[in-house]
Design a protein around this motif. Structure first.
Motif: not given
Length: 346
Positions: A272-284, A319-330
């Motif tokens: 859960x957290x690893x996928x979220x961190x990966x997604x956040x880094x990918x967006x940034x 970048x925005x397919x699954x929501x942007x970096x801010x949404x993922x961080x939240x």
């Protein structure tokens, strides 16, 4: 944990690279090929790349999630117009549910699947009704896999109760809004399967973004070493080299978290957290590297006849397919707040 690739992984990556590089070129993309390209899709099927992680019962090779991500990276390098990400993930869900019969044509490259894991329509007595927005590759798909309430379900988009409205997307990828009226569905699993599939989607999207960004930066490096100003390559100017170096650091940072996330999925662990961190880094990373590539190309970067603009469009789409970096961080913050002990405790 060992993040090094096995010989099988290396072989799969090399095969995917060869196929994509042989089949997809800048001139090919400039001619606006059909999307999906059915000829290329058939080649991928014949090479066994569509059924990589599926069971033998479904006609697959039984490999792990890492192999799929390596193929997606190679796809990102060339911007291949095929529904590979969506099909790999939807096929995995169908395979987990024992829906092997529908997967045989998919694995062969004769058809493909669509996927949408956003808020789904109402699910009452085995029937779906409502709106399913922005479904990539919905038209022509053999099945659409989506979320309905607490269940993961699949349905045939060619049924009479499905109305398809085409959408325009940033990258040119086909998508559609589906209006559903009492459409019969096949249950695939509960919230646990949905959670696992969402993690895979986050990580697979990041793998695709990594391939897009790597190629964009490599092309930028080649351009800036050839383009001269004041009788020397513009890459020799400090502002240019520093900007490119920052892009390289972003890419390698994503690669590091991506390796860890892929490993956890392949090891059958919660990510859960690893996928979220990966997604956040990918967006940034996707935002910064795509803009770097555009800016360092100067005016020619905005020329639609020059290929670098396609990498910018793909990067922004993903970048925005699954929501942007801010949404993922939240979302990660909410998970940490609701799940004591899930983060690092000091």
């Amino acid at each position: 944990m060992d993040f090094s690739l096995s010989s099988d992984h290396t072989t799969i990556a090399d095969l995917a690279r060869q196929i994509f590089r042989d089949q997809v070129s800048d001139s090919y993309l400039a001619d606006s090929p059909s999307n999906p390209d059915t000829a290329l899709w058939k080649v991928l099927g014949e090479a066994g790349l569509i059924g990589l992680s599926l069971s033998e019962a479904a006609g697959g090779s039984g490999m792990d999630f890492i192999a799929e991500c390596l193929v997606l990276q190679e796809m990102g390098h060339v911007l291949a117009p095929v529904p590979l990400r969506e099909t790999l993930l939807a096929a995995w869900a169908l395979d987990q549910a024992g829906q092997h019969e529908v997967l045989r044509d998919v694995v062969a490259g004769d058809t493909y699947l669509a996927l949408n894991l956003g808020d789904g329509p109402a699910h009452i007595d085995g029937l779906l009704s409502g709106t399913l927005p922005h479904v990539p590759y919905a038209e022509g798909a053999a099945r659409v896999v989506t979320v309905a309430g607490e269940q993961l379900v699949a349905f045939d988009p060619s049924e009479s109760g499905v109305s398809v409205t085409q959408e325009r997307t940033t990258s040119g990828r086909p998508a559609a809004t589906l209006q559903l009226q009492n459409v019969a569905v096949t249950p695939l699993g509960d919230a646990e399967l949905t959670r696992c599939l969402k993690q895979r989607l986050q990580i697979a999207t990041a793998a695709l973004q990594l391939g897009v960004a790597e190629e964009a930066l490599q092309r930028t490096a080649a351009y800036t070493t050839e383009r001269k100003q004041f009788n020397k390559p513009i890459a020799a100017f400090q502002a240019v080299s520093h900007r490119a170096a920052n892009g390289y650091i972003d890419i390698e940072a994503l690669r590091a978290v991506l390796d860890g996330a892929m490993w956890r999925i392949s090891a059958g662990l919660d990510a859960t957290l690893q996928a979220g961190a990966t997604r956040w880094w990918a967006c940034e990373m996707s935002h910064r590297v795509s803009h770097t590539a555009q800016h360092l190309h100067g005016g020619i970067g905005a020329d639609l006849e020059y290929p670098i603009h396609r990498y910018f469009l793909w990067a922004k789409q993903l970048e925005f397919d699954l929501g942007g970096a801010g949404q993922q961080l939240a979302a990660m913050g909410e998970h940490l707040a609701q799940t004591p002990g899930s983060g690092i405790t000091l």
